[in-house]
Design a protein around this motif. Sequence first.
Motif, short mmCIF file in Angstrom:
data_model
loop_
_atom_site.label_atom_id
_atom_site.label_comp_id
_atom_site.label_asym_id
_atom_site.label_seq_id
_atom_site.Cartn_x
_atom_site.Cartn_y
_atom_site.Cartn_z
N GLY A 171 -2.38 0.13 -0.32
CA GLY A 171 -2.28 -1.05 0.51
C GLY A 171 -3.24 -1.00 1.68
N PRO A 172 -3.24 -2.04 2.51
CA PRO A 172 -4.18 -2.10 3.64
C PRO A 172 -3.69 -1.30 4.84
N GLY A 173 -4.61 -0.98 5.74
CA GLY A 173 -4.25 -0.34 6.99
C GLY A 173 -4.02 1.16 6.86
N GLN A 174 -3.34 1.70 7.84
CA GLN A 174 -3.08 3.14 7.88
C GLN A 174 -1.61 3.49 8.01
N THR A 175 -0.77 2.45 8.01
CA THR A 175 0.68 2.67 8.11
C THR A 175 1.31 2.40 6.74
N PRO A 176 1.93 3.41 6.13
CA PRO A 176 2.48 3.23 4.78
C PRO A 176 3.65 2.25 4.76
N GLN A 177 3.62 1.36 3.78
CA GLN A 177 4.69 0.38 3.62
C GLN A 177 5.64 0.83 2.50
N ASP A 178 6.86 0.32 2.54
CA ASP A 178 7.85 0.70 1.54
C ASP A 178 7.81 -0.27 0.36
N ASP A 179 6.62 -0.46 -0.22
CA ASP A 179 6.47 -1.30 -1.41
C ASP A 179 5.29 -0.76 -2.21
N TYR A 180 4.66 -1.58 -3.03
CA TYR A 180 3.54 -1.11 -3.84
C TYR A 180 2.19 -1.59 -3.31
N GLY A 181 2.13 -1.91 -2.02
CA GLY A 181 0.86 -2.25 -1.41
C GLY A 181 0.24 -3.52 -1.97
N PHE A 182 -0.99 -3.41 -2.44
CA PHE A 182 -1.72 -4.57 -2.96
C PHE A 182 -1.15 -5.06 -4.29
N SER A 183 -0.35 -4.25 -4.96
CA SER A 183 0.15 -4.60 -6.30
C SER A 183 1.50 -5.30 -6.20
N PRO A 184 1.55 -6.62 -6.47
CA PRO A 184 2.81 -7.35 -6.32
C PRO A 184 3.82 -7.01 -7.41
N ALA A 185 5.09 -7.05 -7.05
CA ALA A 185 6.15 -6.69 -7.98
C ALA A 185 6.24 -7.64 -9.16
N ASP A 186 5.85 -8.91 -8.96
CA ASP A 186 6.01 -9.90 -10.03
C ASP A 186 4.94 -9.82 -11.12
N GLY A 187 3.95 -8.93 -10.94
CA GLY A 187 2.93 -8.77 -11.97
C GLY A 187 1.84 -9.82 -11.95
N LYS A 188 1.79 -10.66 -10.92
CA LYS A 188 0.74 -11.69 -10.85
C LYS A 188 -0.62 -11.11 -10.50
N GLY A 189 -0.64 -9.86 -10.07
CA GLY A 189 -1.89 -9.18 -9.80
C GLY A 189 -2.53 -9.56 -8.48
N ASN A 190 -3.61 -8.88 -8.17
CA ASN A 190 -4.28 -9.09 -6.89
C ASN A 190 -5.73 -8.63 -6.99
N ASP A 191 -6.63 -9.41 -6.43
CA ASP A 191 -8.05 -9.08 -6.39
C ASP A 191 -8.40 -8.80 -4.94
N VAL A 192 -8.75 -7.56 -4.63
CA VAL A 192 -8.94 -7.13 -3.25
C VAL A 192 -10.37 -6.65 -3.02
N THR A 193 -10.99 -7.18 -1.98
CA THR A 193 -12.28 -6.67 -1.53
C THR A 193 -12.07 -6.08 -0.14
N THR A 194 -12.38 -4.81 0.02
CA THR A 194 -12.05 -4.13 1.27
C THR A 194 -13.13 -3.15 1.70
N LYS A 195 -13.24 -2.98 2.99
CA LYS A 195 -14.07 -1.93 3.57
C LYS A 195 -13.19 -0.82 4.12
#
Length: 246
Positions: A156-180
Amino acid sequence: MTVRSSSKSAFTRVELLVVLAVLAVLASIMLPSIGMREGSKAKRIFCVNNLENIGTAYRIWANDNGDRLPSEMSQTNGGCKELLDSQNSGTYAWMNYLVMSNQCGQSSKILICPADERKAANDFTRLANTNISYFIGIGANDSHPQALLGGDRNLGPGQTPQDDYGFSPADGKGNDVTTKGPVCWSLKMHSGGNSTPSGNILMGDGSVQQVTTGNLNLNWLKPAMGAYTNLATGQVISNELRLIFP
């Protein structure tokens, strides 16, 4: 002759029972934690093997297709480039693996990490994003060994861990991420119960690295960044990572 009595005394039955009871309590406390650590280690090894097999599938597919990966080959030639460059590219993450089904040994099970909540598809004909544990690195190949070809989906983004799957949504709709960056492993999969979030990444040369969030940002993120062309816009994107999450 003088007979000397021994000062040593044996455990009484009550004392022996007390000792055994204490040992039983200690075992009940220690064994689950030991078993949990061993179980987590086994899942991590299993996941590394999955990613290594996926890396091998990529190389075999590329060898058969002019050194191009599925994301670089048009649909008319058996790839999925148009889908992964569409506005809804995350929706089609599963297609990247479907076109490599033969190279994956027709085993959809290698697409699921045992530490993930998701379950493997029965076979590739029923494959969906919800049967996949690993993200896809766009523009990565063996000519850029330090590129990110894939990895655990709980990024996922940032430096603080979240209690989920980050960029990957639970519903399976997917995600396209461009990041530095920076990016961070969430508290799922191999980070569960771990004070230092960590995960696995698949490199362009097919190797798999086990890295913490700090190590990923410090030592792996910048070398992984490269250039790729967005098919829809024709724009060349450089010094960024493009990752597609199932």
